[in-house]
Design a protein around this motif. Sequence first.
Motif, PDB file in Angstrom:
ATOM      1  N   PRO A  57      -6.250 -10.672  13.104  1.00  0.00           N
ATOM      2  CA  PRO A  57      -6.624 -10.135  14.428  1.00  0.00           C
ATOM      3  C   PRO A  57      -7.944  -9.376  14.399  1.00  0.00           C
ATOM      4  N   CYS A  58      -8.171  -8.596  13.346  1.00  0.00           N
ATOM      5  CA  CYS A  58      -9.458  -7.888  13.216  1.00  0.00           C
ATOM      6  C   CYS A  58     -10.615  -8.871  13.159  1.00  0.00           C
ATOM      7  N   ILE A  59     -10.449  -9.900  12.351  1.00  0.00           N
ATOM      8  CA  ILE A  59     -11.540 -10.858  12.157  1.00  0.00           C
ATOM      9  C   ILE A  59     -11.833 -11.615  13.441  1.00  0.00           C
ATOM     10  N   PHE A  60     -10.791 -12.083  14.138  1.00  0.00           N
ATOM     11  CA  PHE A  60     -10.997 -12.846  15.368  1.00  0.00           C
ATOM     12  C   PHE A  60     -11.616 -11.977  16.465  1.00  0.00           C
ATOM     13  N   LEU A  61     -11.109 -10.755  16.626  1.00  0.00           N
ATOM     14  CA  LEU A  61     -11.652  -9.882  17.658  1.00  0.00           C
ATOM     15  C   LEU A  61     -13.101  -9.521  17.347  1.00  0.00           C
ATOM     16  N   ARG A  84       2.650  -6.846   2.733  1.00  0.00           N
ATOM     17  CA  ARG A  84       1.753  -7.505   1.764  1.00  0.00           C
ATOM     18  C   ARG A  84       1.378  -8.922   2.229  1.00  0.00           C
ATOM     19  N   ASN A  85       1.045  -9.050   3.505  1.00  0.00           N
ATOM     20  CA  ASN A  85       0.618 -10.332   4.068  1.00  0.00           C
ATOM     21  C   ASN A  85      -0.827 -10.182   4.513  1.00  0.00           C
ATOM     22  N   ALA A  86      -1.751 -10.627   3.669  1.00  0.00           N
ATOM     23  CA  ALA A  86      -3.171 -10.389   3.917  1.00  0.00           C
ATOM     24  C   ALA A  86      -3.674 -11.139   5.149  1.00  0.00           C
ATOM     25  N   VAL A  87      -3.274 -12.393   5.296  1.00  0.00           N
ATOM     26  CA  VAL A  87      -3.791 -13.213   6.395  1.00  0.00           C
ATOM     27  C   VAL A  87      -3.352 -12.643   7.743  1.00  0.00           C
ATOM     28  N   LEU A  88      -2.036 -12.414   7.916  1.00  0.00           N
ATOM     29  CA  LEU A  88      -1.552 -11.872   9.181  1.00  0.00           C
ATOM     30  C   LEU A  88      -2.082 -10.465   9.431  1.00  0.00           C
ATOM     31  N   SER A  89      -2.328  -9.730   8.383  1.00  0.00           N
ATOM     32  CA  SER A  89      -2.802  -8.359   8.538  1.00  0.00           C
ATOM     33  C   SER A  89      -4.213  -8.306   9.105  1.00  0.00           C
ATOM     34  N   LEU A  90      -5.141  -9.076   8.572  1.00  0.00           N
ATOM     35  CA  LEU A  90      -6.549  -8.937   8.928  1.00  0.00           C
ATOM     36  C   LEU A  90      -7.057  -9.963   9.931  1.00  0.00           C
ATOM     37  N   SER A  99      -5.186  -1.772  14.683  1.00  0.00           N
ATOM     38  CA  SER A  99      -5.046  -1.024  13.429  1.00  0.00           C
ATOM     39  C   SER A  99      -3.583  -0.866  13.045  1.00  0.00           C
ATOM     40  N   ALA A 100      -2.716  -0.615  14.035  1.00  0.00           N
ATOM     41  CA  ALA A 100      -1.283  -0.532  13.742  1.00  0.00           C
ATOM     42  C   ALA A 100      -0.740  -1.866  13.239  1.00  0.00           C
ATOM     43  N   TRP A 101      -1.225  -2.950  13.821  1.00  0.00           N
ATOM     44  CA  TRP A 101      -0.853  -4.290  13.344  1.00  0.00           C
ATOM     45  C   TRP A 101      -1.243  -4.457  11.876  1.00  0.00           C
ATOM     46  N   VAL A 102      -2.473  -4.047  11.552  1.00  0.00           N
ATOM     47  CA  VAL A 102      -2.946  -4.152  10.164  1.00  0.00           C
ATOM     48  C   VAL A 102      -2.033  -3.354   9.237  1.00  0.00           C
ATOM     49  N   GLY A 103      -1.699  -2.121   9.633  1.00  0.00           N
ATOM     50  CA  GLY A 103      -0.833  -1.299   8.785  1.00  0.00           C
ATOM     51  C   GLY A 103       0.554  -1.893   8.606  1.00  0.00           C
TER      52      GLY A 103
END
Length: 794
Positions: free
Chosen positions: A190-194, A182-188, A172-176
């Motif tokens: 890790p969430c998607i892969f996990l 404003r980097n959508a791919v890098l932000s989400l 979640s901290a990574w996402v924030g």
Amino acid sequence: MMTRLTARITRALFTADALALVLVLIALQSFVYGISSSLSNTDAKYFSHVCLAAGLIGFGLGKSKLNGIQASAGIAALGVSGVWILGAGLAVPLSAFGRAVLSILPQIIPAIRSHAIIETSPIIESWAVISETSSALTARLQAWFIGVSRNVTVNDALIRGMIWLLIVWLVSAWVGWFARQRNAVLSLMPCIFLLAGVLSYSEYRIESIWTLVVVLLFLMGIWNYRNHTWQWEKHRVDYSDSIRYDLGQAVVLLSIVIGALAFFTPSVSWREIRDFWRNRDQASDNRTAENLGIQKPRSTSQPVWEQKPSLPREHLLSGGYAQSQQIVMTIRTGELPPINHPFIAADAPRYYWRGIIFDEYVGAGWVTSNVSPQKVQAGAPLIPGLLNGYKRVHLDVELKEPEGRIFWSGILYSVDIPFTADWRVRPQSNLFADQAALLQSDMFAAPSDANAYKADAYVPNVSITELRAAGTDYPETIRTRYLSLPPSLPERVRELARQITAGKTNPYEKAKAIESYLRTNYPYDLEVPAPPEGQDVADYFLFDLKKGYCDYYATAMVVLARSSGLPARFVSGYAPGSYDALNAEYIVRELNAHSWAEIYFPEIGWVEFEPTASQPEIERRKIILPDTSMQTQQPAVVQLIRRFHLEQAVYWIAPMSGILFLLLIYFLLIERWLYLRRSPSLAIERIYRRFYRSGRPFAGERTRAETAQEFADRLLDRVAEIRERTRFEGLLSRIHKDAGALTGIYQSTLFVDCRIQKEDARMAWRTWRGLRWRLLFARMLLIQNKTRDGDTNG
């Protein structure tokens, strides 16, 4: 005053950054929802709060001057400390320790001056509690890590919860952090892969990962727009405010369409990839999943990697099962009425009651290849169609000794209770699937704990003539799965198959030759030893033992049939049992436990053969007589099929209807509000820009020296040319009137002395609302004319 305040609040809420922040929060909650739903015996009550806190802290650190390494170290340290405090329950002891320290601070200076002793027992006592609790938690954590390192499952819910809390915190901290960039791919990502890794194992809440994908698409569009506008504003590049609306429409529509396709389109390749990775080092993967508390898929069938090759009816050799009169189940089909007369015999149809269907022979016995469990709702049809050459049989089953599975005859169609279908090959859900495709569906078992149920099944109703004429055009999936034999199979077994089927010209004659050979040359006997370790079961039965019970017969027939090029499989369940004419029901006892062989015939399906010498041979008619029972039973089946087709149609139509509904709402309400909420002059300017973009295919680009009226004249001249070549003259004639009116309204905004009113903006909107569809239709005619002219010139 209130109007201005409302307008300011609205503008603040509908900025790109505000919408992006809302989407990020939705993504974080979807991530937590998917993870927590897949965990068993794990306390997830803090997940949502930790997720939001970490996301906001990461977002805040993204605005600071810290670099990535410094921020990561701070986030990790804060996360470990917070998780440790929650896991050890240190909130109250730490609070007590802090109060004790604060109470002593004012006493330090007076105590130094007076050489008095400070009372430190509250500090010591509170610290002792912290130390003892931390030591106990450390011991549990060490035990967990030692167990994991030694491949031992350690079921510690507290440690498991702490690990997942730390994972949720870091992700979640990574996402924030990257949301601030404003980097959508890098932000989400890790969430998607996990989440994909967890859901590929548990198969719970698949919709959560779909939500993440849709949010990712939205964020990519929003942040792409925001980054561009920031660059334009930085370099003082003038741009139109209408860009945000045009881009917003595109982002919304593309995200919804792509997301809907991703959610509703079946993906066989994904299942294959998932099964491939799941079967690689499966024991280690399952152990890791158990340590982390990830739930297993809801399947009662044993995984292939855990299976021990066996003969399913080995229990007949001991415990008196072979002679037991204990009733297992009673089955009514309703085909014959009760007969209460001693001189009238009932000619009841003969059915086999299948429970498990094996496909993979490994020499030492039978196992099943990979199965995919499917939860089936009560009454839902398993196959989307009627089968030619089959008769429908209704089964009213009452289990006296439930075995944890459903028993049926032929092809199971529907059951009136929810159950699990363990598929090796699922039936096609295509509404127009032909019979050959439907017959390739392959079920291993139907686990259920029910004591009673009603089922509908299809039983082959084919003649010997049809079986002889079926041919050998087997589907590739049938060939691959049901002709395979282990490389260790002795050659003398294959040679025997060639000898038995020599001179036989069709698959049915070959199958009957193998069946007759086994029934004639091998006596039925339960007093037999188990196959020697390392020796092939079929080879041992055929050449050494030369006697046996149903498992040996069925195994030998399947192996001999496959050696002869006939797709065959091993089925275990119960023989027909005895028919009670007085109550019009089949009584199946423990002594009826049985195994048999089935051969596949193209366009017909699986047909039972009885190689066991103690069982009567299956009688088949040479010519099939008309089945009058189907005339009365067919309406119920057709009604069920229609309901299934309706459900399938709704399954596919619903998302498209939702998209169309959203488009309708947008064009009827939202779009008008987006234009007219601005000042009248700005609203008219934006409407004209839309008109200009729609008119460019006709008139070309507008030059700097060209007036709006000159551009409209060129557009109308081209439309006039199109109108002369089509019969839709009345429809296109309205373009002249509307284009002229809209151009006039726009030109009036260019003069300072002209006072533009709200009514002028509404007039421009009403004019443009009808004009754009006519321009779209005219453009289609333009493309058609160009295509026609190109064909003529060619």
